[in-house]
Design a protein around this motif. Sequence first.
Motif, PDB file in Angstrom:
ATOM      1  N   SER A  51       0.826  -1.210   0.000  1.00  0.00           N
ATOM      2  CA  SER A  51       0.000   0.000   0.000  1.00  0.00           C
ATOM      3  C   SER A  51       0.859   1.259   0.000  1.00  0.00           C
ATOM      4  O   SER A  51       0.523   2.244  -0.654  1.00  0.00           O
ATOM      5  CB  SER A  51      -0.940   0.006   1.207  1.00  0.00           C
ATOM      6  OG  SER A  51      -1.867  -1.054   1.101  1.00  0.00           O
ATOM      7  N   ILE A  54       2.009   2.078  -3.464  1.00  0.00           N
ATOM      8  CA  ILE A  54       0.940   2.719  -4.242  1.00  0.00           C
ATOM      9  C   ILE A  54       0.817   4.190  -3.834  1.00  0.00           C
ATOM     10  O   ILE A  54       0.705   5.075  -4.690  1.00  0.00           O
ATOM     11  CB  ILE A  54      -0.399   1.987  -4.085  1.00  0.00           C
ATOM     12  CG1 ILE A  54      -0.288   0.539  -4.576  1.00  0.00           C
ATOM     13  CG2 ILE A  54      -1.521   2.732  -4.799  1.00  0.00           C
ATOM     14  CD1 ILE A  54       0.055   0.376  -6.034  1.00  0.00           C
ATOM     15  N   ASN A  93      -4.946  -1.486  -1.521  1.00  0.00           N
ATOM     16  CA  ASN A  93      -4.264  -0.796  -2.624  1.00  0.00           C
ATOM     17  C   ASN A  93      -5.154   0.278  -3.230  1.00  0.00           C
ATOM     18  O   ASN A  93      -4.681   1.375  -3.555  1.00  0.00           O
ATOM     19  CB  ASN A  93      -3.846  -1.788  -3.703  1.00  0.00           C
ATOM     20  CG  ASN A  93      -2.640  -2.649  -3.329  1.00  0.00           C
ATOM     21  OD1 ASN A  93      -2.269  -3.538  -4.076  1.00  0.00           O
ATOM     22  ND2 ASN A  93      -2.025  -2.399  -2.188  1.00  0.00           N
TER      23      ASN A  93
END
Length: 161
Positions: A51, A54, A93
């Motif tokens: 995460s 991202i 995500n």
Amino acid sequence: MTAAPHPAVVVHPDKQSLADAAAARLVPALLDAQGRSGEAQVVLTGGSLGSEIIRSLTRVPGRTAVDWSRVRVWWGDERFLPRGHADRNDTQNDEAGLSTLGLDPAKVHRVPGPDEVASAEAGAAAYADTLAQHGTEPFDVLILGVGPDGHVASLFPHHDA
């Protein structure tokens, strides 16, 4: 005959600098793939590092050069939970910014959960079918995280499964 070069190991001082570096390297990798074949295929990971990569990607200045509609997204692992569940890697995500990049939803391949299939085995079989249909080219980028106990792609050390 020359030996293949050994991969370089780059050590970063903390998780944030690792995520920033991975995101910065992802952009040219996707651009190169799109230049070679028109489409880029990337396998994402979940967890806090996945995460964070991202999140960092949403701040990379060159990200706008990528044609995100020509990026095909896969997950290297996923939890068998209903879509939108907070513990799913794809949900995490998306919340980190994946959903803001302009991806074609038809090219974002999510692993089916219990709201779509009867069992984890059926979900894995359905995902394998999707891979067979769309994943004929090799992946251009495969991102794997390593958990604090050394697990990769939900393969846990010392676990019978």
